[in-house]
Design a protein around this motif. Structure first.
Motif, PDB file in Angstrom:
ATOM      1  N   ASN A 167     -36.435   6.342  14.131  1.00 34.19           N
ATOM      2  CA  ASN A 167     -37.083   6.697  14.325  1.00 34.19           C
ATOM      3  C   ASN A 167     -36.822   8.286  15.207  1.00 34.19           C
ATOM      4  N   GLU A 168     -35.377   8.755  15.464  1.00 35.15           N
ATOM      5  CA  GLU A 168     -34.698   9.363  15.769  1.00 35.15           C
ATOM      6  C   GLU A 168     -35.093  11.038  14.755  1.00 35.15           C
ATOM      7  N   LYS A 169     -35.389  11.486  14.835  1.00 36.31           N
ATOM      8  CA  LYS A 169     -35.162  12.760  13.451  1.00 36.31           C
ATOM      9  C   LYS A 169     -35.237  14.362  15.203  1.00 36.31           C
ATOM     10  N   GLY A 170     -34.259  14.988  13.454  1.00 32.18           N
ATOM     11  CA  GLY A 170     -34.379  16.421  14.509  1.00 32.18           C
ATOM     12  C   GLY A 170     -32.827  16.181  15.040  1.00 32.18           C
ATOM     13  N   LYS A 171     -32.078  17.687  15.125  1.00 28.34           N
ATOM     14  CA  LYS A 171     -30.945  17.895  15.298  1.00 28.34           C
ATOM     15  C   LYS A 171     -31.102  16.698  16.943  1.00 28.34           C
TER      16      LYS A 171
ATOM     17  N   ALA B  83     -32.428  15.264  18.552  1.00 28.82           N
ATOM     18  CA  ALA B  83     -32.670  13.303  18.862  1.00 28.82           C
ATOM     19  C   ALA B  83     -31.391  12.711  18.270  1.00 28.82           C
ATOM     20  N   VAL B  84     -30.990  13.187  16.466  1.00 27.00           N
ATOM     21  CA  VAL B  84     -29.657  12.452  16.464  1.00 27.00           C
ATOM     22  C   VAL B  84     -28.430  13.123  16.825  1.00 27.00           C
ATOM     23  N   LYS B  85     -28.515  14.025  17.615  1.00 34.22           N
ATOM     24  CA  LYS B  85     -27.177  14.295  18.858  1.00 34.22           C
ATOM     25  C   LYS B  85     -27.155  13.230  20.054  1.00 34.22           C
TER      26      LYS B  85
ATOM     27  N   LEU C 102     -27.737  10.010  19.779  1.00 30.78           N
ATOM     28  CA  LEU C 102     -28.552   9.169  18.940  1.00 30.78           C
ATOM     29  C   LEU C 102     -26.780   7.845  18.899  1.00 30.78           C
ATOM     30  N   ARG C 103     -25.592   9.518  17.851  1.00 28.43           N
ATOM     31  CA  ARG C 103     -24.421   9.016  18.270  1.00 28.43           C
ATOM     32  C   ARG C 103     -24.370   8.353  19.361  1.00 28.43           C
ATOM     33  N   PRO C 104     -24.099   8.985  20.821  1.00 27.84           N
ATOM     34  CA  PRO C 104     -22.776   8.337  22.025  1.00 27.84           C
ATOM     35  C   PRO C 104     -23.394   7.100  21.911  1.00 27.84           C
ATOM     36  N   THR C 105     -24.034   6.889  21.531  1.00 27.81           N
ATOM     37  CA  THR C 105     -25.088   5.175  21.900  1.00 27.81           C
ATOM     38  C   THR C 105     -24.360   4.099  20.865  1.00 27.81           C
ATOM     39  N   GLY C 106     -23.309   4.386  19.659  1.00 29.63           N
ATOM     40  CA  GLY C 106     -22.660   3.861  19.179  1.00 29.63           C
ATOM     41  C   GLY C 106     -23.077   3.252  17.561  1.00 29.63           C
ATOM     42  N   TYR C 107     -23.952   4.864  17.172  1.00 35.91           N
ATOM     43  CA  TYR C 107     -24.958   4.494  15.895  1.00 35.91           C
ATOM     44  C   TYR C 107     -24.927   5.511  15.288  1.00 35.91           C
ATOM     45  N   VAL C 108     -24.830   5.661  13.962  1.00 35.50           N
ATOM     46  CA  VAL C 108     -24.460   7.164  12.634  1.00 35.50           C
ATOM     47  C   VAL C 108     -25.463   7.091  11.911  1.00 35.50           C
ATOM     48  N   PRO C 109     -26.537   7.881  12.258  1.00 34.17           N
ATOM     49  CA  PRO C 109     -27.472   8.417  11.414  1.00 34.17           C
ATOM     50  C   PRO C 109     -27.130   7.974   9.625  1.00 34.17           C
ATOM     51  N   ALA C 110     -27.820   7.756   9.190  1.00 33.30           N
ATOM     52  CA  ALA C 110     -28.052   7.398   8.059  1.00 33.30           C
ATOM     53  C   ALA C 110     -29.284   8.001   6.790  1.00 33.30           C
TER      54      ALA C 110
END
Length: 218
Positions: free
Chosen positions: A13-17, A19-21, A23-31
């Protein structure tokens, strides 16, 4: 050809720079996931730990995945594109493309050299040169090879292998020039320079000889 790697592509659900930024520290990669049967790309995320080994392998473009999607479907797919941070090489985004049985897809297959230590040309002082490190083909999903190998042990100085010599799957359509050279054993640089010097010296002698003949005629 290796077995498919299982992964889970979770709903994102995370969208936009910004929000996605986060997301990464949580161990996930947006795709994103897209393909022939998906009119709109599916926004997803994947655990970095689930794909780390594949990316480190060096041939991630040919690794097939069995992906579980948020809609409950399981799809065969490849990683088509990986975006990285230029400063720290961190993976910041991945594209997954759907594979359909019976439908060919274009992929770049790594070319691996075998038998370097036993190469005849190297023992004779030659230089082993790999000119093509991957070859682009169209192939059925079930026949995608991780890599294609060439045994260079029997190559002598002046010999080589072209694209047409590669052992590729039966369904493969080669998308590059069949005559393109993949690997060759070149002459030692010193010998090449000596041959060039001999040619130059022969040319100088001929010029001098012609000049002398002209003087004698006069």
């Amino acid at each position: 050809m290796a077995d498919m790697v299982k992964i889970v592509l979770e709903e994102r659900n995370e969208k936009g720079k910004q929000a996605v930024k986060k997301l990464r520290p949580t161990g996930y990669v947006p795709a994103v996931f897209y393909g022939p049967e998906y009119k709109d790309a599916v926004t997803v995320k994947v655990k970095a730990s689930d794909i780390a080994a594949v990316i480190r392998s060096g041939h991630w473009e040919t690794v097939r995945f069995n992906a579980s999607l948020p809609n409950g479907r399981e799809e065969m797919c490849l990683m088509r594109n990986i975006q990285r941070n230029l400063l720290n090489n961190e993976i910041i985004h991945i594209d997954f493309i759907q594979l359909l049985k019976g439908h060919k897809i274009a992929v770049n297959i790594p070319v691996v050299l075998e038998g370097r230590e036993d190469c005849v040309g190297l023992k004779h002082g030659g230089i082993l040169e790999q000119l093509l490190y991957e070859v682009e083909i169209e192939v059925l999903p079930t026949e995608i090879p991780n890599s294609v190998s060439i045994d260079v042990s029997g190559l002598n100085v002046g010999e080589g292998f072209s694209v047409k010599d590669l052992a590729l799957p039966k369904s493969a359509d080669i998308l590059v020039d069949l005559e393109e050279l993949v690997v060759t054993v070149a002459q030692p640089k010193a010998e090449v320079e000596e041959e060039e010097e001999e040619v130059v010296e022969a040319g100088e002698v001929e010029v001098v000889a012609k000049g002398k003949a002209k003087e004698e005629e006069e």
